[in-house]
Design a protein around this motif. Structure first.
Motif, PDB file in Angstrom:
ATOM      1  N   VAL A  43     117.946  12.232 -27.650  1.00  0.00           N
ATOM      2  CA  VAL A  43     116.834  12.740 -26.842  1.00  0.00           C
ATOM      3  C   VAL A  43     115.561  11.895 -27.039  1.00  0.00           C
ATOM      4  O   VAL A  43     114.940  11.482 -26.054  1.00  0.00           O
ATOM      5  CB  VAL A  43     116.566  14.228 -27.158  1.00  0.00           C
TER       6      VAL A  43
ATOM      7  N   THR B  88     121.236  22.090 -29.064  1.00  0.00           N
ATOM      8  CA  THR B  88     120.549  21.107 -28.223  1.00  0.00           C
ATOM      9  C   THR B  88     119.046  21.085 -28.454  1.00  0.00           C
ATOM     10  O   THR B  88     118.383  20.132 -28.101  1.00  0.00           O
ATOM     11  CB  THR B  88     120.803  21.440 -26.747  1.00  0.00           C
TER      12      THR B  88
ATOM     13  N   GLU C  57     114.118  18.530 -30.980  1.00  0.00           N
ATOM     14  CA  GLU C  57     112.753  18.733 -30.532  1.00  0.00           C
ATOM     15  C   GLU C  57     112.025  19.699 -31.463  1.00  0.00           C
ATOM     16  O   GLU C  57     110.878  19.466 -31.846  1.00  0.00           O
ATOM     17  CB  GLU C  57     112.766  19.264 -29.102  1.00  0.00           C
TER      18      GLU C  57
ATOM     19  N   VAL D 145     117.146  16.048 -21.265  1.00  0.00           N
ATOM     20  CA  VAL D 145     117.775  16.753 -22.378  1.00  0.00           C
ATOM     21  C   VAL D 145     119.204  17.121 -22.002  1.00  0.00           C
ATOM     22  O   VAL D 145     120.140  16.952 -22.789  1.00  0.00           O
ATOM     23  CB  VAL D 145     116.969  18.000 -22.770  1.00  0.00           C
TER      24      VAL D 145
END
Ligand code: NA
Ligand code: NA
Lengths: 171, 325, 433
Positions: free
Chosen positions: C173, B172, B176, C163
């Motif tokens: 995202v 996850t 990012e 998220v």
């Protein structure tokens, strides 16, 4: 204000120990960022260490929260109750909390022992997963003792006044 | 029917749209029909009962009766199963499923590691690749100094052996971290890359097809033991011979995953034969070291490694294989 | 008795325990265990309870919470947040309720470096509430604007809750972050409108400040240099790609201490107090999180959301009515559960329903985000309120709850705007991706 009571003084070491972990987390992230960005030396296992630190911080400090009798409660009905009933409710809350903590303690043990027996480790640094259970067990055990102490202390020395209601009584 | 209906809980950590979730749902409905209502199922998807590493414990403790879990999320717990996750062991999900469910391998070694549960089906996904944010990896030398997210503990050593810096993080966080440059890339399969949406941050994918991650659909042992014999048999039979079918479900995620990444601007890189050999040689060294380490702990890792290699070689002849595609 | 009815009874029982002054964490845990046992027997309930505390052991993302709280505590004790606050006040000076409007601006700014509404509310509590009290603001407005403004911390990207949604809903995202930007800014503007409206209708609750001369405004702004450095480290660090949010929080906290010590605005003693305050806040919150986890596992077991979906579908109403009913359900559930638990429990059920009646998964994510975050400020279980309460124990909880009511209008207005103009959320991601 009186000088801090015995319960507040008993809570302080847990807070200070937690603060040491917090300072470590802060310095560790700062150092790893500097090493990576300035020296181009990546540090292994940052996630493993931060996860373990967070658990340590929470559960080492947890008994202090119970000793300070600082858990969040909702006091919506306090204003309409006489002080005697309020005291009864606070003691009731403590008894319920004590029962809950004991129940948790008993049922956490087999789960912790499972990690002890099977040698599960963290992703990068292979830290034994039982390590994470150590602060958790410590936190719950000391919180149980702390809550029992608070209960006994209140019964023997009286329940401290509620800051909200005290303030109102001056108005 | 006069028989008392038994309700079983199925739990997993992916969304109901995930291919495993769909497969489990179909399986549950089939079992309900076949048992003529003696079995009913309730499904709890999407981490409703806890974070992903918990799903073995959820089945082991009986919090749910049947779960799908990833062996690699609890490193150290399934050391022999994880031998299958070593570099260049498995060339496709179909091969992986056939190897891991081999009766000899299962009864002699793997079942025993699944304490408290009855493994119904062991699986792997199709082999994974390296996805990088800006720097292409065409040679082993290109790996030097790259900070790369790894998927399981066995691949951590492989990344390090290739000169990269392994960074452990849940899938996850890949997007990012790649966007921010805290990692240079991630090891994941095309299907996973698509479902965790790393396309927009991926510039290159080096197609090594070098490793797999293994999974298990398992049932709480006590829940299984409580079933009457004919229902036990029905469940056992429902998993017999499904390796190829389930493997195809995974393997066929590869092409659309790759396509989606390329649409988002990714360029695939095929390794030259010489470089592929170098990667494979590094992988072999890592495997050797890992097997030696497990042997030293008194585990029959050497025997498991040999048996898995032999089984993989046998099934490669009759299965889809990403190495020779 | 069906599992759904056990779920409804347990919600009532939880409510009763909380009103009877049982600590919120304990009440949630207890209601969770008893409800779990009612559905699945005591053995499984105890196993679920025994496993739950360990669920905190893989939460790297959450380590951002104590670090940002520490930064806030240091900034507050060394007077930095007060300087930021004076600058925000200067910007709005001359208007009625300038400090409250400045608080909204500061919350939005802080939201751009922080992924959690809790951390935003925690920091702004220390910064803004003492100031507003000093200037004679109605205490209810002072706490209400901080509790509600804290939500800007999660609406304005980055956002931890989004998220989680992205993973459960299998949505992107970056797209979700882009989609959240305009609704977040609009929400901030709506808060300012609410403050202005209160100032218009009940002027006695909000003092007016003297409009500052231009030079003085500049001076107030120049007092911001410390915060600008911290902001630069955190924002610059995250967006330039030097740091993860947790790393940025750690470095920013360290920088705050260095600046405070270097400018002699903080001694060792107050540093220790800042650390202790952070520790108590963090430990108290995570004890509630354990209770919330346990309760959410039980709620999952009841399949109450699935049942609600069934009831809704049986009604055969228009799609927008279905969405409105979902929002209503989130608001009710939000009284008891935290945002992330709600998403984990409901999205697997509600998303297929929303997609089925023609809504977009990204849009639905923003709607759900706004709807679940309302739960952060509604009684009896509202984490933003608790974080204010934990740091300001002398403010009556009832006053905080009453102070939030007008700001709820801002959130409901945002939901209405999102439903009327889906492009508020969808335009930016469509341009960027
Ligand atoms: Na934010
Ligand atoms: Na709430």
């Amino acid at each position: 204000m009186n000088e801090p009571g015995i319960l507040e003084r008993a809570a302080r070491p847990f807070g200070l120990a937690g603060a040491i972990v917090l300072v470590f987390m802060m310095l560790f992230t700062t150092v790893t960022v500097l090493m990576r960005q300035l020296l181009d030396v990546p540090v292994l296992g940052v996630v493993d260490i931060m996860e373990l630190s967070l658990v340590a911080l929470i559960f080492i400090a947890m008994p202090g929260v119970f000793l300070r009798d600082e858990n969040v409660t909702v006091d919506v009905i306090d204003h309409v109750l006489p002080r005697g009933s309020r005291i009864a409710l606070r003691l009731f809350g403590l008894v319920v909390a004590l029962g809950f903590l004991v129940m948790m303690m008993i049922h956490m043990i087999p789960q912790a022992m499972d990690k002890w027996n099977y040698g599960e480790v963290t992703m990068t640094l292979s830290i034994n997963r039982f390590t994470h259970w150590v602060p958790i067990m410590f936190g719950f055990a000391m919180s149980t003792i702390g809550t029992a102490w608070v209960l006994v202390h209140y019964i023997r020395h009286g329940v401290p006044k509620d800051p909200n209601l005290d303030r109102e009584s001056f108005e | 029917t006069s028989a008392q209906a038994v309700e079983l809980k199925i739990a997993h950590f992916v969304s109901p749209q995930h291919s495993v979730a769909i497969w489990l749902e179909k399986w549950a409905r089939k079992m309900e029909a076949q048992s003529k209502g003696e079995l009913t199922f309730k499904i709890f998807p999407g981490m409703q009962l806890g974070p992903p590493p918990k799903y073995y414990d959820i089945a082991r403790t009986g919090q749910a009766d049947i779960t799908w879990f990833v062996h690699g999320f609890t490193p150290g717990r399934f050391p022999l199963v994880e031998v299958s996750n070593l570099p260049y062991m498995i060339g496709s999900s179909e091969i992986g499923n056939k190897v891991l469910n081999d009766p000899e391998l299962r009864t002699k070694y793997l079942n025993a590691e699944h304490g408290g549960v009855k493994p119904l089906l062991l699986m792997t996904h199709q082999p994974g690749n390296i996805h990088t944010a800006s720097k292409p990896i065409r040679t082993v030398e290109d790996m030097k100094g790259m900070r790369l997210r790894f998927s399981s503990a066995t691949i951590k050593d492989f990344v390090a052996a290739l000169g990269g810096t392994p960074v452990g993080m849940p899938p996850t966080q890949i997007v990012e971290s790649m966007q921010k440059g805290t990692i240079d890339g991630a090891w994941i399969d095309y299907g996973g890359a698509e479902s965790f949406k790393i396309g927009p941050v991926t510039k290159y994918t080096t197609e090594m097809y070098s490793y797999v991650t293994s999974f298990c659909i398992c049932m709480n042992q006590a829940s299984y033991n409580k079933l009457p014999a004919h229902l036990k048999k029905m469940i056992d039979d429902s998993f017999a011979g499904v390796e190829k079918e389930v493997g195809h479900e995974w393997d066929k995620l590869d092409a659309p995953g790759k396509e989606a990444l390329m649409k988002a601007g990714m360029t695939p890189i095929k390794l030259s034969k010489a470089e592929d050999d170098k990667f494979r040689a590094a992988g072999a060294k890592v495997s050797e070291a890992k097997v030696a380490e497990l042997n030293a702990r008194g585990l029959p890792a050497g025997a498991v490694y040999k048996l898995m290699k032999a089984l993989a070689a046998k099934h490669e002849k009759t299965s889809l294989n990403f190495w020779t595609q | 008795m069906s599992a759904q009815w056990i779920g409804i009874l347990a919600l009532a029982g939880l409510f009763a325990l909380i009103v009877l002054r049982v600590p919120v964490a304990i009440a949630m845990g207890l209601a969770g265990v008893i409800g779990y046992a009612a559905i699945d027997g005591w053995d499984r309930a105890f196993i679920a309870a025994g496993l739950t505390p360990y669920d905190l052991t893989d939460k790297y993302d959450l380590s951002v919470v104590p670090l940002f709280v520490l930064m806030g505590a240091v900034a507050t004790r060394s007077g930095m947040s007060a300087e930021l606050y004076r600058a925000a006040n200067a910007m709005f000076s001359g208007l009625r309720g300038a400090l409250a409007m400045g608080t909204v601006g500061a919350c939005a700014g802080f939201g751009a470096i922080c992924g959690s509404s809790l951390a935003t509310a925690a920091t702004m509590t220390r910064v803004a509430i003492p100031e507003m009290r000093r200037y004679g603001y109605d205490e209810r407005i002072a706490t209400g604007v901080v509790a509600s403004g804290g939500i800007l911390g999660v609406l304005i990207p980055p956002s931890v809750v989004l998220v989680v949604y992205a993973i459960i809903a299998e949505q992107g995202v970056p797209q979700l972050f882009a989609a959240a930007l305009f609704p977040g800014l609009i929400c901030a503007a709506l808060h300012i409108v609410v403050i202005a409206a209160i100032g218009f209708l009940q002027p006695y609750r909000l003092p007016t400040s003297q409009p500052m001369p231009f030079g003085e405004r500049l001076r107030a702004l120049s007092g911001l240099w410390k915060m600008v450095i911290l902001f630069g480290i955190a924002v610059g660090g995250i967006y330039s790609g030097f740091m993860t949010p947790t790393e940025a929080a750690g470095v920013a906290a360290f920088a705050a201490i260095v600046i405070a010590v270097a400018t002699r605005t903080m001694d060792f003693r107050s540093l220790v107090e800042a650390l202790l305050e952070t520790i108590w806040t963090t430990a108290m919150l995570f004890v509630i999180v354990i209770g919330a986890f346990l309760f959410s596992y039980f709620m999952a077991l009841t399949q109450l959301p699935n049942a609600v979906t069934g009831w809704v579908q049986a009604l055969g109403v228009a799609p927008w009515v279905v969405i409105l009913m979902m929002v209503a359900f989130y608001v009710v559930l939000g009284c008891f559960l935290d945002a992330i638990s709600m998403i984990l429990i409901t999205v697997p059920v509600f998303l297929p329903l929303a997609l089925g009646i023609g809504y977009d998964g990204i849009w639905f994510g923003i709607l759900v985000l706004v709807a679940v975050e309302i739960g952060m400020i509604t009684p009896p279980m509202g984490l933003n309120i608790f974080v204010i309460r934990a740091q300001m124990p002398d403010i009556a909880l009832g006053d905080v709850f009453r102070g939030i009511v007008p700001f709820l209008a801002a959130h409901f207005a945002l939901i209405a705007l999102l439903m009327l103009l889906p492009s508020l959320a969808l335009w930016l991601p469509s341009v960027l991706y």
